[in-house]
Enzyme design. Structure first.
Site, PDB file in Angstrom:
ATOM      1  N   LYS A  55       0.623  -1.245  -0.187  1.00  0.00           N
ATOM      2  CA  LYS A  55      -0.500   0.149  -0.343  1.00  0.00           C
ATOM      3  C   LYS A  55       1.108   1.299   0.112  1.00  0.00           C
ATOM      4  O   LYS A  55       0.721   2.155  -0.889  1.00  0.00           O
ATOM      5  CB  LYS A  55      -0.815  -0.199   0.759  1.00  0.00           C
ATOM      6  CG  LYS A  55      -2.066  -1.002   1.482  1.00  0.00           C
ATOM      7  CD  LYS A  55      -2.783  -1.025   2.922  1.00  0.00           C
ATOM      8  CE  LYS A  55      -4.009  -2.110   2.692  1.00  0.00           C
ATOM      9  NZ  LYS A  55      -4.463  -2.810   3.301  1.00  0.00           N
ATOM     10  N   GLN A  99      -5.371  -1.621   9.903  1.00  0.00           N
ATOM     11  CA  GLN A  99      -5.615  -2.752   9.120  1.00  0.00           C
ATOM     12  C   GLN A  99      -5.752  -4.055  10.534  1.00  0.00           C
ATOM     13  O   GLN A  99      -5.493  -3.620  11.451  1.00  0.00           O
ATOM     14  CB  GLN A  99      -3.414  -3.396   8.747  1.00  0.00           C
ATOM     15  CG  GLN A  99      -3.774  -5.017   8.068  1.00  0.00           C
ATOM     16  CD  GLN A  99      -4.461  -4.669   6.887  1.00  0.00           C
ATOM     17  OE1 GLN A  99      -3.708  -3.700   5.872  1.00  0.00           O
ATOM     18  NE2 GLN A  99      -4.224  -6.385   6.589  1.00  0.00           N
ATOM     19  N   ASP A 122     -11.707   3.112   4.276  1.00  0.00           N
ATOM     20  CA  ASP A 122     -11.501   1.881   4.249  1.00  0.00           C
ATOM     21  C   ASP A 122     -13.744   1.047   3.870  1.00  0.00           C
ATOM     22  O   ASP A 122     -14.404   0.407   3.883  1.00  0.00           O
ATOM     23  CB  ASP A 122     -11.446   0.560   5.412  1.00  0.00           C
ATOM     24  CG  ASP A 122     -10.731  -0.301   5.364  1.00  0.00           C
ATOM     25  OD1 ASP A 122      -9.697  -0.536   4.248  1.00  0.00           O
ATOM     26  OD2 ASP A 122     -10.142  -0.213   6.088  1.00  0.00           O
TER      27      ASP A 122
HETATM   28  N1  GUN Z   1      -6.934  -6.636   6.322  1.00  0.00           N
HETATM   29  C1  GUN Z   1      -7.842  -7.631   5.423  1.00  0.00           C
HETATM   30  N2  GUN Z   1      -8.352  -6.623   4.158  1.00  0.00           N
HETATM   31  C2  GUN Z   1      -8.894  -5.291   4.395  1.00  0.00           C
HETATM   32  C3  GUN Z   1      -9.157  -4.201   4.256  1.00  0.00           C
HETATM   33  O1  GUN Z   1      -9.813  -4.408   3.333  1.00  0.00           O
HETATM   34  N3  GUN Z   1      -9.008  -3.562   5.448  1.00  0.00           N
HETATM   35  C4  GUN Z   1      -8.368  -3.134   6.149  1.00  0.00           C
HETATM   36  N4  GUN Z   1      -7.995  -2.239   7.545  1.00  0.00           N
HETATM   37  N5  GUN Z   1      -7.515  -3.966   6.454  1.00  0.00           N
HETATM   38  C5  GUN Z   1      -7.760  -5.475   5.448  1.00  0.00           C
END
Ligand code: GUN
Length: 295
Positions: A55, A99, A122
């Site tokens: 990311k 996350q 998100d």
């Molecule tokens: N863990 C797995 N996929 C995601 C996501 O799209 N966002 C977040 N914050 N955590 C994750």
């Protein structure tokens, strides 16, 4: 049955990232604004570390400032709440991503609900989830958004399609159901307590596998010519003893029956990151009252 269409998520994601980069550059030229994304990682889970690193790299490549915030596994909930509140106030930050999963001592829903909904890239905040189900403009969660963008490359019209979603997570299954209902699909959600899962899957024009179980979906579950979107990212040890990643779909036999299918890797995964960059750009514009960039 024609030849199976392998949906190239890497290619579509690269095009989307490029477009986000162009618009971010234009925004910077014209206003001096550089969108900023803060990622918060608790602990040292290897898979989460890989995601966070990719990311960060993707942000930098698209002209988005990346803020990488880390805490030890035993961090207290109140410390994390204080950090999210600080990020809410920080004018350089347009998007906040905590996350998931979080360790057991932390109430993930509490943390999510502290994020400013305007910075919730998100789309997990209850305010944004409500807007999604109400058909109002919102932050569309990244993985479901990526799935829909991939589906639209092979379906001019989703209206009336029978869509089956395998898995009911807050991250994928539930928000994807909202998106597919909004696109006029007939949506069935299948989960661990569902009776006769294969039978329901065989009725699907569109099957989305997001159960987190390696190669769970076999060829016998697929309606001929169905579109299959594989959200799974499951680490397994291959026959050669080496680690690899497989989806929730048993790819080769399913691809022989499906009309279209996403590979793993190279399908949904890259789209999730591209949609996160897009959401960060959107958040940067909306927070300042600028119109949504056209993408
Ligand atoms: N863990 C797995 N996929 C995601 C996501 O799209 N966002 C977040 N914050 N955590 C994750």
């Amino acid at each position: 049955m024609g030849r199976t269409n392998v949906i190239d998520g890497s290619k579509l994601a690269a095009a989307l990232r490029q477009r986000v980069g162009e618009i971010a550059a234009q925004l910077h030229r014209e206003t001096g604004i550089m969108p900023g994304l803060a990622t918060v990682l608790v602990g040292e889970d290897p898979a989460s570390q890989v995601y966070i690193r990719s990311k960060g790299r993707a942000c930098t490549a698209s002209g988005i400032a990346a803020f990488d915030i880390r805490f030890p596994l035993d961090v207290a909930e109140r410390r994390l709440v204080a950090e999210v509140e600080r990020l809410n106030r920080d004018g350089r930050i347009d998007g906040i991503l905590v996350q998931l999963p979080l360790p057991a001592q932390i109430d993930a829903q509490r943390i999510i609900s502290v994020i400013d909904p305007a910075k919730d890239v998100d789309g997990f905040h209850p305010f944004n989830i409500g807007r999604l189900w109400s058909g109002l403009p919102t932050m569309v969660p990244c993985t479901p958004q990526g799935c829909l963008r991939l589906l639209r490359t092979v379906h001019d019209e989703l209206s009336g399609a029978d869509a089956v979603i395998l898995g009911r997570s807050n991250i994928v299954g539930k928000p994807l159901a909202a998106l597919l209902v909004a696109a006029n699909c007939t949506v069935t959600m299948v989960h661990s307590r569902t009776k006769d899962i294969p039978d329901i899957c065989r009725r699907a024009d569109i099957l989305i596998a997001a159960a987190g179980r390696p190669r769970m979906v076999g060829a016998g579950w697929i309606k001929p010519d169905a579109s299959v979107i594989d959200v799974g990212i499951n680490p397994v040890v291959g026959p050669d003893g080496r680690n690899r990643v497989v989806g929730d779909v048993d790819y080769e036999p399913v691809a022989a029956i499906a009309g279209a299918i996403t590979p793993v890797p190279g399908g949904v995964g890259p789209m999730t990151i591209a949609c996160l960059l897009l959401n960060t750009l959107l958040a940067a514009c909306r927070r300042r009252g600028l119109p949504d960039p056209l993408l």
